[in-house]
Scaffold this active site. Structure first.
Site, short mmCIF file in Angstrom:
data_model
loop_
_atom_site.label_atom_id
_atom_site.label_comp_id
_atom_site.label_asym_id
_atom_site.label_seq_id
_atom_site.Cartn_x
_atom_site.Cartn_y
_atom_site.Cartn_z
CG MET A 26 -2.00 -1.08 1.18
SD MET A 26 -3.06 -1.07 2.66
CE MET A 26 -1.97 -1.91 3.84
CB CYS A 112 -3.16 0.95 -9.73
SG CYS A 112 -3.35 2.70 -9.27
CG HIS A 184 -9.19 -6.01 -4.84
ND1 HIS A 184 -8.75 -4.75 -4.54
CD2 HIS A 184 -10.41 -6.12 -4.26
CE1 HIS A 184 -9.68 -4.12 -3.82
NE2 HIS A 184 -10.69 -4.94 -3.65
CG ASP A 218 -14.83 -6.34 1.14
OD1 ASP A 218 -14.15 -5.30 1.03
OD2 ASP A 218 -15.89 -6.52 0.55
N GLY A 240 -5.12 -5.92 2.96
CA GLY A 240 -4.73 -4.53 2.74
C GLY A 240 -5.35 -3.61 3.76
#
Length: 381
Positions: A26, A112, A184, A218, A240
């Site tokens: 991150m 991203c 993700h 999540d 994350g």
């Protein structure tokens, strides 16, 4: 109540990741100081990935980037995430990294959703160009192979619901020699809004059979990791936003995935110590002035849900020295237990929206032309 059984370790190249937990890279967060905090709470055999580094910046020996590529003396394997859109540049960057012995594992970034990145064809936009995506992964794998450094790939479900790419990306990455892939469960259009679609992680796991598949999105509690692995069949989890202001989440995750009792969350007294420890680690890394400035963004995460008071929150948000920080932390009641309000989502969420893309980007998914201007010369996202 009986405890769940321990999960199997995750194998990435020569490394056993046990339990199978990865700290997601991150920007502005996962520097050496924060990674060290997470490792102190979690397993030293999990993976803790540094901030994203751009391939072009490595090739050009950018001074800021080289400073970001720092690891703790006992940190192993050293895990680095590279971003690049040009196979040649990516190959050269990997050769430099492995040649200098700077990292033991290289992840590649394809997730991203930021407009300034996708507008030029980078980030989550690039896997739509299947041939180019495969050429970049192949170039990185070939460059890393002589040193025995595994290369992995992390991506999103796709650009939007009409342009999903994750199943092709998984197949291509596996064929190109990637050691693992991570998904993700959101599209770029979702950004961080709504909920992650774990069903897409299950579909990727059904598609990619020869290498591990990790799930991301999540995971805010230890039970979320177990639930994701059970419901999708994924081999490990990438965490994350859930650990923002909660480095001790790794203690809970690792207990859950080892089939051990979950430790009680810290009270405000323990969190005071964690915040000060974070400040000291940052000071060692970048000096006191920059360290306290960097720490400010973590304050709302650390004290989420606690009855801190508006004035004290304001002062913590503008703290400038370690002594000042210590004085402010002393004003917090150490007996306050961890609040249930702090268990949920944290970090940026934003709103869904149209993804900015180069003109004509969607016309030909087989076009392997390197997008102009997308190979950023700065690192950190």
């Amino acid at each position: 109540m009986s405890l769940a059984s321990a999960t199997a370790p995750l194998r990435i190249g020569p490394y056993s990741v046990d339990p199978p937990v990865v700290l997601a890279p991150m920007a502005g967060i996962t520097n050496l100081a924060f990674r060290k905090l997470c490792r102190e709470y979690g397993s030293r055999d999990s993976l803790y990935v540094c901030e994203m580094i751009t391939a072009r910046a490595v090739v050009e020996r950018n001074a800021k980037t080289l400073r970001m590529m720092s690891f703790d003396e006992g940190e192993h394997p050293r895990s680095m995430q590279l971003y690049g859109v040009d196979p040649a540049t990516m190959a050269e960057a990997v050769k430099i990294v492995v040649g200098e012995g700077w990292a033991d594992h290289i992840d590649t970034n394809w997730g991203c959703p930021v407009a300034k990145v996708t507008r030029k064809g980078g980030g989550a936009a690039l896997p739509y160009k299947r041939r180019l995506f495969g050429e970049i992964i192949s170039a990185a794998v070939r460059a890393a192979e002589p040193a025995g450094v595994p290369v992995t790939a992390k991506f999103r479900v796709g650009i939007d619901d009409e342009h999903t790419t994750h199943l092709d990306a998984g197949r291509i990455a596996e064929e190109a020699g990637a050691a693992a892939v991570a998904l993700h469960g959101r599209t770029a259009a979702q950004r961080y809004s709504g909920t992650a679609d774990w069903e897409q992680i299950a579909r990727l796991k059904e598609t990619v059979r020869g290498i591990p598949v990790l799930g991301n999105g999540d995971i805010f509690r230890a039970a979320d990791a177990r639930r994701m692995m059970d419901s999708t069949g994924c081999d490990g989890v990438v965490v994350g936003r859930g650990c923002l202001g909660r480095p001790w989440l790794f203690r809970e995750l690792h207990a859950e995935l080892r089939g051990e009792p979950i430790p009680e969350p810290p009270d405000l007294g323990e969190i005071r110590g964690i915040v000060y420890r974070h400040a000291c680690l940052l000071t060692e890394l970048m000096g006191e002035e920059k360290a306290l400035r960097d720490l400010r963004k973590h304050m709302s995460w650390y004290f989420m849900g606690f009855p801190v008071g508006s004035e004290l929150r304001r002062r913590l948000g503008v703290v400038t020295t370690l002594d000042e920080l210590a004085g402010l932390l002393d004003q917090l009641d150490p007996e306050v237990p961890f609040p249930s309000e702090a268990e949920g989502p944290r970090g940026r969420q934003g709103s869904p929206g149209r993804v900015a893309l180069p003109e004509g980007w969607l016309d030909d998914p087989e076009d392997n032309s390197v997008p102009v201007g997308a190979d950023m010369d700065h690192s950190g996202g």
